[in-house]
Write a protein that holds these residues in place. Structure first.
Motif, mmCIF file in Angstrom:
data_model
loop_
_atom_site.group_PDB
_atom_site.id
_atom_site.type_symbol
_atom_site.label_atom_id
_atom_site.label_comp_id
_atom_site.label_asym_id
_atom_site.label_seq_id
_atom_site.Cartn_x
_atom_site.Cartn_y
_atom_site.Cartn_z
ATOM 1 N N ASN A 167 0.922 -1.245 0.014
ATOM 2 C CA ASN A 167 0.019 -0.032 0.090
ATOM 3 C C ASN A 167 0.749 1.245 -0.110
ATOM 4 N N ALA A 168 2.040 1.080 -0.644
ATOM 5 C CA ALA A 168 3.112 2.239 -0.614
ATOM 6 C C ALA A 168 3.287 2.802 0.733
ATOM 7 N N HIS A 169 3.196 1.944 1.886
ATOM 8 C CA HIS A 169 3.690 2.436 3.081
ATOM 9 C C HIS A 169 5.316 2.428 3.271
ATOM 10 N N VAL A 170 5.912 3.473 3.531
ATOM 11 C CA VAL A 170 7.381 3.559 3.695
ATOM 12 C C VAL A 170 8.055 2.771 4.879
ATOM 13 N N PHE A 171 9.080 2.074 4.473
ATOM 14 C CA PHE A 171 9.756 1.412 5.409
ATOM 15 C C PHE A 171 11.195 1.606 5.003
ATOM 16 N N LYS A 172 12.346 1.229 6.037
ATOM 17 C CA LYS A 172 13.532 1.187 5.889
ATOM 18 C C LYS A 172 14.096 -0.070 5.221
ATOM 19 N N LEU A 173 14.730 -0.129 4.053
ATOM 20 C CA LEU A 173 15.317 -1.551 3.624
ATOM 21 C C LEU A 173 16.561 -1.500 4.026
ATOM 22 N N ASP A 187 7.906 -5.725 7.161
ATOM 23 C CA ASP A 187 8.106 -4.645 6.103
ATOM 24 C C ASP A 187 7.716 -5.517 4.568
ATOM 25 N N MET A 188 8.184 -6.712 4.710
ATOM 26 C CA MET A 188 8.540 -7.417 3.604
ATOM 27 C C MET A 188 8.239 -8.745 3.610
ATOM 28 N N SER A 189 7.974 -9.570 2.415
ATOM 29 C CA SER A 189 7.798 -10.909 2.449
ATOM 30 C C SER A 189 9.101 -11.367 1.581
ATOM 31 N N LEU A 190 9.026 -12.961 2.166
ATOM 32 C CA LEU A 190 10.242 -13.613 1.093
ATOM 33 C C LEU A 190 10.016 -13.448 -0.199
ATOM 34 N N ILE A 191 8.967 -13.499 -0.615
ATOM 35 C CA ILE A 191 8.402 -13.438 -2.264
ATOM 36 C C ILE A 191 7.429 -12.384 -2.530
ATOM 37 N N GLY A 192 7.810 -11.595 -3.542
ATOM 38 C CA GLY A 192 6.963 -10.503 -3.857
ATOM 39 C C GLY A 192 7.566 -9.522 -4.826
ATOM 40 N N PRO A 193 7.102 -8.351 -5.334
ATOM 41 C CA PRO A 193 7.756 -7.519 -6.319
ATOM 42 C C PRO A 193 8.776 -6.863 -5.236
ATOM 43 N N ARG A 229 3.001 -7.242 -0.280
ATOM 44 C CA ARG A 229 4.359 -7.033 0.413
ATOM 45 C C ARG A 229 5.424 -7.169 -0.351
ATOM 46 N N PRO A 230 6.300 -6.298 -0.505
ATOM 47 C CA PRO A 230 7.460 -6.416 -1.508
ATOM 48 C C PRO A 230 8.461 -7.602 -1.254
ATOM 49 N N GLY A 231 9.191 -8.244 -1.838
ATOM 50 C CA GLY A 231 9.833 -9.536 -1.593
ATOM 51 C C GLY A 231 11.305 -9.410 -1.717
ATOM 52 N N ILE A 232 12.201 -10.321 -1.073
ATOM 53 C CA ILE A 232 13.488 -10.580 -1.361
ATOM 54 C C ILE A 232 13.919 -10.850 -2.719
ATOM 55 N N THR A 233 12.933 -11.862 -2.957
ATOM 56 C CA THR A 233 12.895 -12.286 -4.674
ATOM 57 C C THR A 233 11.610 -12.331 -5.251
ATOM 58 N N GLY A 234 11.325 -12.494 -6.438
ATOM 59 C CA GLY A 234 9.948 -12.313 -6.818
ATOM 60 C C GLY A 234 9.859 -12.885 -8.413
ATOM 61 N N TRP A 235 8.614 -13.039 -8.963
ATOM 62 C CA TRP A 235 8.473 -13.437 -10.267
ATOM 63 C C TRP A 235 9.409 -12.541 -11.461
ATOM 64 N N ALA A 236 9.349 -11.528 -11.082
ATOM 65 C CA ALA A 236 10.250 -10.581 -11.997
ATOM 66 C C ALA A 236 11.720 -10.827 -11.992
#
Length: 202
Positions: free
Chosen positions: A52-58, A106-112, A134-141
């Motif tokens: 949901n475009a919520h900002v976090f610190k990667l 903040d993230m998922s293992l898999i996602g954009p 949730r964005p992921g460490i790795t993903g389909w792309a």
């Protein structure tokens, strides 16, 4: 059920055991990067938009120095990328600290992959749907070209994933990621040590 509940449970369990199991590796590269980064630090942190475009610190391992030219501008990525940094990046070891992002939620293992905040206003309505999960460490792309595909194709793959999230797909992406890491494919684009900046749709 999987997308809304089970996926998060899997993320917590796997990231926790991953952090514990990889702690010797985390410690080793923390020490190595401390010396080779020439005072630039060990970890790279940056604000990124998540679900949901919520900002976090990667957080990632830092693979480049902060060396600058005479005018004070950072040197090109390829110049600042250290030998150890190149190895860490090519083996995707720089992504390991993101397990803490996953554990935190903040993230998922898999996602954009979480991209830059400045890209948010550049997305089309359809491309912005990548933030529905949730964005992921790795993903389909990531497993279908990573930095060697166009931005448009990358976003198409991200949105496809959002519409097809499932346990079996995540397992498939996980095994494809392992294969990619061992082959060290798609780490860099054809013209840069990292992916070129997204400048919007044309």
């Amino acid at each position: 059920m999987y997308k809304y509940y089970i996926k998060r449970i899997c993320d917590v369990i796997i990231s926790l055991f991953g952090i514990i199991g990889l702690s010797p590796v985390i410690l080793l590269f923390t020490i190595l990067l401390y010396f080779v980064n020439k005072g630039a630090g060990v970890f790279f942190t940056q604000e990124r938009p998540g679900k949901n475009a919520h900002v976090f610190k990667l957080i990632k391992f830092k693979t480049m120095t902060d060396e600058r030219d005479l005018e004070g501008k950072l040197l090109p990525d390829a110049v600042r990328l250290t030998k150890i940094g190149k190895f860490v990046r090519s083996t995707s070891l720089d992504e390991i600290p993101q397990l803490f992002n996953v554990l935190k939620g903040d993230m998922s293992l898999i996602g954009p992959r979480p991209l830059l905040i400045k890209y948010l206003p550049l997305y089309s309505k359809e491309q912005a749907r990548r933030h529905e999960v949730r964005p992921g460490i790795t993903g389909w792309a990531q497993v279908n070209g990573r930095n060697n595909i166009s931005w448009q194709k990358k976003f198409e793959l991200d949105v496809w994933y959002v519409d097809h999230v499932s346990f079996l797909l995540d397992v498939k992406i996980l095994f494809m990621t392992i294969k990619k890491v061992f082959k060290r494919e798609g780490i860099s684009s054809d013209t840069s040590a990292t992916m070129e900046a997204f400048i919007g749709n044309k």
